[in-house]
Design a protein around this motif. Structure first.
Motif, PDB file in Angstrom:
ATOM      1  N   ALA A 286      75.912 106.757  24.594  1.00 43.90           N
ATOM      2  CA  ALA A 286      75.271 105.854  23.766  1.00 43.90           C
ATOM      3  C   ALA A 286      73.706 106.691  23.340  1.00 43.90           C
ATOM      4  N   GLY A 287      73.739 107.749  23.704  1.00 48.95           N
ATOM      5  CA  GLY A 287      72.615 108.662  23.322  1.00 48.95           C
ATOM      6  C   GLY A 287      71.165 108.037  24.016  1.00 48.95           C
ATOM      7  N   VAL A 288      71.264 107.321  25.182  1.00 48.99           N
ATOM      8  CA  VAL A 288      70.047 106.984  25.751  1.00 48.99           C
ATOM      9  C   VAL A 288      69.471 107.748  27.038  1.00 48.99           C
ATOM     10  N   VAL A 289      70.321 108.391  27.490  1.00 47.44           N
ATOM     11  CA  VAL A 289      70.072 108.867  28.720  1.00 47.44           C
ATOM     12  C   VAL A 289      68.944 109.795  28.922  1.00 47.44           C
ATOM     13  N   ASP A 290      67.911 109.766  29.809  1.00 45.18           N
ATOM     14  CA  ASP A 290      66.889 110.598  29.840  1.00 45.18           C
ATOM     15  C   ASP A 290      66.532 111.542  30.986  1.00 45.18           C
ATOM     16  N   ASN A 291      67.987 112.030  31.638  1.00 51.07           N
ATOM     17  CA  ASN A 291      67.880 112.881  32.743  1.00 51.07           C
ATOM     18  C   ASN A 291      67.019 114.338  32.202  1.00 51.07           C
ATOM     19  N   GLU A 292      67.130 114.745  31.142  1.00 52.74           N
ATOM     20  CA  GLU A 292      66.528 115.976  31.006  1.00 52.74           C
ATOM     21  C   GLU A 292      64.994 115.895  30.768  1.00 52.74           C
ATOM     22  N   MET A 293      64.551 114.831  30.206  1.00 50.18           N
ATOM     23  CA  MET A 293      63.121 114.560  30.273  1.00 50.18           C
ATOM     24  C   MET A 293      62.525 114.425  31.720  1.00 50.18           C
ATOM     25  N   LEU A 294      63.154 113.746  32.543  1.00 54.55           N
ATOM     26  CA  LEU A 294      62.711 113.593  33.856  1.00 54.55           C
ATOM     27  C   LEU A 294      63.212 114.818  34.552  1.00 54.55           C
ATOM     28  N   GLY A 295      63.995 115.571  34.330  1.00 57.30           N
ATOM     29  CA  GLY A 295      64.297 116.619  35.327  1.00 57.30           C
ATOM     30  C   GLY A 295      65.267 116.356  36.360  1.00 57.30           C
ATOM     31  N   VAL A 296      65.918 115.516  35.980  1.00 56.65           N
ATOM     32  CA  VAL A 296      66.805 114.956  37.020  1.00 56.65           C
ATOM     33  C   VAL A 296      68.504 115.511  36.755  1.00 56.65           C
ATOM     34  N   PRO A 297      68.993 116.237  38.020  1.00 60.59           N
ATOM     35  CA  PRO A 297      70.122 116.984  37.658  1.00 60.59           C
ATOM     36  C   PRO A 297      71.226 116.008  37.624  1.00 60.59           C
ATOM     37  N   ARG A 298      72.260 116.362  37.124  1.00 67.30           N
ATOM     38  CA  ARG A 298      73.600 115.753  36.925  1.00 67.30           C
ATOM     39  C   ARG A 298      74.318 116.153  38.528  1.00 67.30           C
ATOM     40  N   GLY A 299      75.253 115.145  38.886  1.00 67.07           N
ATOM     41  CA  GLY A 299      75.860 115.196  39.874  1.00 67.07           C
ATOM     42  C   GLY A 299      77.558 116.060  39.889  1.00 67.07           C
ATOM     43  N   ASP A 300      77.861 116.334  41.029  1.00 59.84           N
ATOM     44  CA  ASP A 300      79.173 116.832  41.088  1.00 59.84           C
ATOM     45  C   ASP A 300      80.250 115.586  41.731  1.00 59.84           C
ATOM     46  N   LEU A 301      81.014 115.051  40.875  1.00 55.02           N
ATOM     47  CA  LEU A 301      81.856 113.967  41.295  1.00 55.02           C
ATOM     48  C   LEU A 301      82.717 114.246  42.593  1.00 55.02           C
ATOM     49  N   GLU A 302      83.205 115.197  42.799  1.00 53.50           N
ATOM     50  CA  GLU A 302      84.238 115.691  43.613  1.00 53.50           C
ATOM     51  C   GLU A 302      83.380 115.761  45.100  1.00 53.50           C
ATOM     52  N   GLN A 303      82.356 116.415  44.801  1.00 53.83           N
ATOM     53  CA  GLN A 303      81.279 116.574  45.949  1.00 53.83           C
ATOM     54  C   GLN A 303      81.057 115.071  46.682  1.00 53.83           C
ATOM     55  N   ALA A 304      80.633 114.498  45.566  1.00 49.96           N
ATOM     56  CA  ALA A 304      80.158 113.053  45.930  1.00 49.96           C
ATOM     57  C   ALA A 304      81.297 112.102  46.624  1.00 49.96           C
ATOM     58  N   VAL A 305      82.398 112.173  46.270  1.00 47.62           N
ATOM     59  CA  VAL A 305      83.705 111.646  47.087  1.00 47.62           C
ATOM     60  C   VAL A 305      83.800 112.147  48.280  1.00 47.62           C
ATOM     61  N   VAL A 306      83.870 113.403  48.324  1.00 44.08           N
ATOM     62  CA  VAL A 306      83.913 114.114  49.944  1.00 44.08           C
ATOM     63  C   VAL A 306      82.817 113.439  50.748  1.00 44.08           C
ATOM     64  N   ARG A 307      81.573 113.336  50.254  1.00 45.92           N
ATOM     65  CA  ARG A 307      80.530 113.129  51.134  1.00 45.92           C
ATOM     66  C   ARG A 307      80.598 111.490  51.627  1.00 45.92           C
ATOM     67  N   ALA A 308      81.295 110.852  50.649  1.00 49.88           N
ATOM     68  CA  ALA A 308      81.628 109.195  50.936  1.00 49.88           C
ATOM     69  C   ALA A 308      82.652 109.124  51.721  1.00 49.88           C
ATOM     70  N   LEU A 309      83.703 110.042  51.978  1.00 53.78           N
ATOM     71  CA  LEU A 309      84.884 110.081  52.760  1.00 53.78           C
ATOM     72  C   LEU A 309      84.525 110.377  54.207  1.00 53.78           C
ATOM     73  N   LYS A 310      83.307 111.259  54.555  1.00 50.54           N
ATOM     74  CA  LYS A 310      83.044 111.328  55.710  1.00 50.54           C
ATOM     75  C   LYS A 310      82.016 110.476  56.476  1.00 50.54           C
ATOM     76  N   LYS A 311      81.825 109.334  55.546  1.00 52.65           N
ATOM     77  CA  LYS A 311      80.770 108.489  56.334  1.00 52.65           C
ATOM     78  C   LYS A 311      81.722 107.170  56.690  1.00 52.65           C
TER      79      LYS A 311
END
Length: 311
Positions: A286-311
């Motif tokens: 949609a052209g609205v994302v502000d991650n770059e301006m704020l310096g917020v990195p993107r995530g790694d989806l597979e790593q996020a799933v792995v972390r959730a499975l460990k909880k």
């Protein structure tokens, strides 16, 4: 850095989101002086160094003005009940206290899209919250706001199987063809965004809604990540039509007398509104994302799933 936004009051420092905002602010003690505003009845525990100010459970206006006075910014991270009952009064208290910047308790998706609000009632509630903030900003010189649109809370959705993928039974509900993308954001990234707004980008974000996203993902992307993380490639797949699912969930929510059934229907509407085409749920597309301006990195989806499975 704009030091005028150094002293921060955080209302709602516990729960799902609050701790991540608090951690992000406390991790930069040379910039931020943070006070958590907590209700007297709350049993929440905070890091030992945290400054905590206790207030009455119903957030009386005089107490909140006193609690906010001397702070440069107020961050509201409230549950839905508190938003409904107290948000407007907390906004007014921040104005009366002389606060310069408010980050309201929005933390939502594309509430600016009318059809999304019609489908998902909680989006309409969030929109009303933000509209009140906007009106007050017009009336009150010297007071401003920044809202943060996050899409779905990625951590919570993964931990609760909100997406309809169950790693314990290796079953998945795929709506449509599974390719529709939507944005979701981790709690840590939300905390980083709040810190960046107050520390480095107060001018650019003044009286604006900023959009952040850790992942722009589809249900097929999630299924692939789960297959990889679990090592199981043979999953049972059930399918559904997005529009039909929306209509059924709306019917159940409107007619059911069972509280849990109504809540499940509301949750499903929250997912399906992100899967319906044309509603801008993919912030990047949609052209609205502000991650770059704020310096917020993107995530790694597979790593996020792995972390959730460990909880």
């Amino acid at each position: 850095m704009n030091s005028s936004l150094r002293k921060v009051a955080l209302v709602g420092g516990s729960g799902h989101l609050g701790p991540s905002i608090l951690q992000a602010l406390q991790s930069d003690p040379t910039t931020f002086d943070v006070t958590v505003i907590s209700r007297h009845s709350s049993q929440a525990l905070f890091p030992p160094s945290t400054k905590v100010l206790r207030v009455s459970d119903d957030y009386p206006p005089d107490e909140m003005v006193s609690a906010f006075r001397g702070h440069d910014a107020v961050v509201l991270s409230l549950n839905f009940a508190a938003e409904f009952q107290h948000h407007s009064a907390l906004v007014d208290a921040s104005i009366e206290a002389g606060v310069k910047r408010l980050i309201p308790s929005v933390w939502a998706g594309r509430i600016d899209v009318a059809e999304a609000r019609e489908i998902f009632p909680l989006a309409a509630v969030k929109y009303g919250v933000l509209e009140y903030v906007r009106r007050r900003a017009v009336e009150c010189e010297g007071w401003s706001w920044t809202s943060v649109s996050t899409g779905l809370f990625s951590d919570l959705c993964l931990e609760t199987n909100f997406y309809g993928l169950d790693p314990s039974t290796h079953t998945a509900k795929i709506w449509g063809d599974g390719t529709a993308k939507f944005s979701a954001t981790t709690h840590d990234s939300i905390g980083l965004a709040v810190a960046a707004i107050l520390k480095s980008h107060p001018a650019e974000t003044k009286n604006k809604d900023v959009y952040i996203s850790s992942f722009d993902i589809s249900l097929n992307d999630l299924l692939a990540a789960y297959k990889s993380a679990t090592g199981v490639s043979d999953w049972t797949i059930n399918t559904g039509d997005v529009d039909e699912g929306i209509e059924e969930a709306k019917r159940v929510h409107a007619t059911s007398s069972d509280v849990m059934e109504k809540m499940r229907a509301m949750g499903l509407l929250g997912l399906l509104v992100g899967l319906k085409e044309g509603l801008g749920a993919d912030f990047t597309a949609a052209g609205v994302v502000d991650n770059e301006m704020l310096g917020v990195p993107r995530g790694d989806l597979e790593q996020a799933v792995v972390r959730a499975l460990k909880k």
